[in-house]
Design a protein around this motif. Structure first.
Motif, short mmCIF file in Angstrom:
data_model
loop_
_atom_site.label_atom_id
_atom_site.label_comp_id
_atom_site.label_asym_id
_atom_site.label_seq_id
_atom_site.Cartn_x
_atom_site.Cartn_y
_atom_site.Cartn_z
N LEU A 46 38.59 92.95 25.39
CA LEU A 46 39.01 93.83 25.79
C LEU A 46 40.39 93.76 25.90
O LEU A 46 41.51 93.01 26.86
N GLY A 47 41.55 94.88 25.16
CA GLY A 47 42.81 95.22 25.89
C GLY A 47 43.02 93.64 25.33
O GLY A 47 42.79 93.43 23.66
N GLY A 48 44.19 93.17 25.93
CA GLY A 48 44.35 91.55 25.52
C GLY A 48 43.50 90.25 25.22
O GLY A 48 43.73 89.39 25.18
N ILE A 49 42.26 90.71 26.30
CA ILE A 49 41.46 89.26 26.95
C ILE A 49 40.19 89.15 26.02
O ILE A 49 39.99 89.99 25.37
N VAL A 50 40.35 88.46 25.18
CA VAL A 50 39.10 87.36 23.96
C VAL A 50 38.29 86.22 24.94
O VAL A 50 38.92 85.94 25.23
N VAL A 51 36.68 86.90 24.26
CA VAL A 51 35.77 86.33 25.06
C VAL A 51 35.12 85.78 23.81
O VAL A 51 35.16 86.15 23.04
N LEU A 52 35.34 84.04 24.15
CA LEU A 52 34.57 84.13 22.61
C LEU A 52 33.35 82.71 23.10
O LEU A 52 33.43 82.29 23.88
N SER A 53 32.29 82.94 22.14
CA SER A 53 31.21 82.48 22.35
C SER A 53 30.50 82.61 21.32
O SER A 53 30.21 82.58 20.21
N GLY A 54 29.48 81.87 20.99
CA GLY A 54 28.35 80.86 20.35
C GLY A 54 28.95 80.06 20.29
O GLY A 54 28.73 78.55 20.52
N HIS A 55 28.08 79.36 18.41
CA HIS A 55 27.96 78.11 18.72
C HIS A 55 29.37 77.06 17.42
O HIS A 55 29.20 78.03 16.67
N VAL A 56 29.56 76.16 17.59
CA VAL A 56 30.64 75.39 16.77
C VAL A 56 29.93 73.87 16.34
O VAL A 56 29.04 73.81 16.69
N ALA A 57 30.12 73.14 15.21
CA ALA A 57 29.79 72.16 14.59
C ALA A 57 30.20 70.71 15.37
O ALA A 57 28.76 69.87 15.82
N GLN A 58 31.03 71.20 16.14
CA GLN A 58 31.34 69.91 16.49
C GLN A 58 32.59 69.64 17.80
O GLN A 58 32.58 70.93 17.68
N ALA A 59 32.19 68.98 18.91
CA ALA A 59 32.61 69.16 19.94
C ALA A 59 34.50 69.49 19.90
O ALA A 59 34.85 70.74 20.86
N SER A 60 34.82 69.17 19.04
CA SER A 60 36.86 68.77 18.16
C SER A 60 36.98 70.13 17.91
O SER A 60 38.00 71.59 18.36
N ASP A 61 35.79 70.73 17.74
CA ASP A 61 36.05 72.41 16.94
C ASP A 61 35.87 73.99 18.56
O ASP A 61 36.88 75.40 18.49
N ILE A 62 35.53 73.25 19.47
CA ILE A 62 35.94 74.19 20.65
C ILE A 62 37.51 74.62 20.91
O ILE A 62 37.32 75.70 21.27
N ALA A 63 37.89 73.56 21.30
CA ALA A 63 39.15 74.27 21.61
C ALA A 63 40.35 73.96 20.41
O ALA A 63 41.08 75.04 20.59
N CYS A 64 39.91 73.43 19.14
CA CYS A 64 40.41 74.00 18.11
C CYS A 64 40.28 75.89 18.27
O CYS A 64 41.42 75.78 17.39
N ALA A 65 39.30 76.38 18.18
CA ALA A 65 39.59 77.85 17.90
C ALA A 65 39.99 78.80 19.74
O ALA A 65 40.61 79.46 19.25
N GLY A 66 40.23 77.76 20.31
CA GLY A 66 40.37 78.66 22.01
C GLY A 66 41.93 78.63 21.56
O GLY A 66 42.33 79.20 21.94
N ASP A 67 42.60 77.45 20.55
CA ASP A 67 44.03 77.21 20.60
C ASP A 67 44.42 78.51 19.79
O ASP A 67 45.33 79.30 19.79
N ALA A 68 43.88 78.57 18.66
CA ALA A 68 43.68 79.64 17.23
C ALA A 68 43.72 80.61 18.28
O ALA A 68 44.51 81.88 17.60
N ALA A 69 42.56 81.80 18.40
CA ALA A 69 42.56 82.76 19.42
C ALA A 69 43.78 82.97 20.56
O ALA A 69 44.72 83.63 20.19
#
Length: 93
Positions: A46-69
């Motif tokens: 919404l505008g420049g605000i992004v919400v990531l939801s769902g599931h990833v394979a491992q805990a380290s993917d959570i931070a990686c996806a957030g940083d990439a976004a």
């Protein structure tokens, strides 16, 4: 084979994209930059605000996806609601 655009390209760096176009760009960039399986990830913008939801394979993917976004041009903030897939921890041990 579908001709749908599935890989991030630097020509996607339009800083004026919003909502669905920005969400699509973020999802493709997470897959491209973090090399994370995005089939279980949902992105809302919404505008420049992004919400990531769902599931990833491992805990380290959570931070990686957030940083990439957060690094995508046009994103002003990221709310990361990703979680590790149920049962993924047991599969690793």
């Amino acid at each position: 084979m579908p001709t749908e655009k599935s890989i991030y390209a630097h020509k996607d760096d339009d800083p004026h994209l919003i909502d669905d176009a920005l969400a699509d760009k973020v999802l493709r960039y997470i897959q491209y930059a973090a090399m994370i399986d995005t089939r279980e990830i949902s992105v809302m913008a919404l505008g420049g605000i992004v919400v990531l939801s769902g599931h990833v394979a491992q805990a380290s993917d959570i931070a990686c996806a957030g940083d990439a976004a957060a690094s995508v041009i046009g994103v002003t903030s990221v709310e990361n609601r990703l979680a590790v897939m149920p049962g993924a921890a047991e599969a690793d041990s």
